[in-house]
Design an enzyme around this catalytic site. Structure first.
Site, PDB file in Angstrom:
ATOM      1  N   TYR A  64      51.361  17.664  -5.420  1.00 29.02           N
ATOM      2  CA  TYR A  64      52.600  16.894  -5.514  1.00 29.02           C
ATOM      3  C   TYR A  64      53.444  17.371  -6.695  1.00 29.02           C
ATOM      4  O   TYR A  64      54.659  17.595  -6.556  1.00 29.02           O
ATOM      5  CB  TYR A  64      52.298  15.407  -5.655  1.00 29.02           C
ATOM      6  CG  TYR A  64      53.550  14.577  -5.851  1.00 29.02           C
ATOM      7  CD1 TYR A  64      54.432  14.359  -4.790  1.00 29.02           C
ATOM      8  CD2 TYR A  64      53.870  14.031  -7.093  1.00 29.02           C
ATOM      9  CE1 TYR A  64      55.597  13.621  -4.967  1.00 29.02           C
ATOM     10  CE2 TYR A  64      55.030  13.288  -7.271  1.00 29.02           C
ATOM     11  CZ  TYR A  64      55.884  13.088  -6.207  1.00 29.02           C
ATOM     12  OH  TYR A  64      57.042  12.365  -6.387  1.00 29.02           O
ATOM     13  N   LYS A 104      57.339  19.008  -6.532  1.00 32.76           N
ATOM     14  CA  LYS A 104      58.530  18.492  -7.207  1.00 32.76           C
ATOM     15  C   LYS A 104      59.096  19.516  -8.183  1.00 32.76           C
ATOM     16  O   LYS A 104      60.323  19.612  -8.343  1.00 32.76           O
ATOM     17  CB  LYS A 104      58.218  17.174  -7.918  1.00 32.76           C
ATOM     18  CG  LYS A 104      57.718  16.065  -7.005  1.00 32.76           C
ATOM     19  CD  LYS A 104      58.606  15.876  -5.777  1.00 32.76           C
ATOM     20  CE  LYS A 104      59.952  15.258  -6.084  1.00 32.76           C
ATOM     21  NZ  LYS A 104      60.723  14.949  -4.843  1.00 32.76           N
TER      22      LYS A 104
END
Length: 262
Positions: free
Chosen positions: A133, A137
């Site tokens: 994750y 990002k």
């Protein structure tokens, strides 16, 4: 737009928007699954052939187990990064045709914790939900900066919502007990409402003057380590401004999205 993991129904979203819109009849919806490059292409082709003033890249998935999109990409990278990149690529000509457009990328404070491995962007050798994750990002932020470098007129701006009480992290089946506990505690103590979390994106889209993605700044909540509060302009991590990494990541994203969209 949505990912395949929807927090509210599409009809409910449209109803909510129309209830506050000055021209409710102008609000339209179209299906979009960012985990499917075919769906992204179909969505883009179905849009009206006119300039796009604001494009907000707001969808995403977080802390999923090791899953793949229908095109074979790791779910978080495929959705958060490649799905958005493909969408921008499909509609970039309509963005550039607008007088003063903006492309708003919803980043995260996790962009500071990413450690992109350009040789294994899909996390095939060592998968951790949190690391994947964070990397997604960071990659999203890098591509927003590179979009600003290549197409300044597109108006690339980066923001992040802070900690929002939502079901974004509901698929935590592969997260450890500590990660699950931290997420639940964060929701209780510092979590903002979705309306509060939307303030950064609204500022990025509507304020007269906003920082460009390549300026070194982005829009973020101003309190509690940028996790809550009214949005301010702050400095992003230096990790997202490496031009060599951005060039390689842009080339990779271009090649794989074109390949799977054919």
């Amino acid at each position: 737009m949505t990912s395949r993991f929807r927090s509210i129904s599409p009809s409910g979203t449209v109803t909510a928007i129309r209830s506050v819109a000055t021209d409710p009849a102008s609000i339209q919806q179209s299906p979009l699954d960012l985990a499917s490059l075919a769906s992204v292409a179909a969505f883009a082709s179905a849009l009206p052939d006119r300039p796009i003033d604001r494009l907000v890249l707001n969808a995403g998935v977080m802390l999923t187990k090791r899953e793949e999109t229908e095109d074979g990409f790791e779910m978080m990278f495929g959705t958060n990064v490649l799905g958005h990149f493909a969408l921008v690529s499909h509609v970039l000509d309509r963005v550039l045709a607008a007088h003063a457009p903006r492309v708003i990328t919803q980043s995260s404070e996790s962009h500071r914790s990413g450690h992109l491995n350009l040789q294994d962007l899909q996390h095939t050798t060592d998968f951790s939900p949190l690391d994947a994750y964070n990397d997604s990002k960071q990659a999203q932020h890098i591509l927003a900066v590179e979009l600003d470098r290549r197409y300044p007129h597109a108006g690339s701006v980066v923001c992040q919502p802070g900690w929002v009480k939502s079901d974004l992290g509901r698929d935590m089946s592969n997260a450890n007990l500590l990660q699950r506990g931290a997420y639940a505690t964060g929701n209780l103590i510092i979590g903002q409402t979705p309306a509060e979390g939307a303030r950064s994106a609204l500022k990025a889209a509507l304020d007269d003057v906003v920082p460009s993605a390549s300026s070194g700044s982005y829009i973020t909540p101003g309190k509690f380590h940028h996790l809550r509060g009214k949005p301010i302009v702050a400095e992003a991590s230096p990790l997202v401004f490496d031009a060599a990494i951005a060039k390689e990541l842009w080339q990779y994203a271009t090649e794989v999205t074109k390949q799977h969209s054919q």
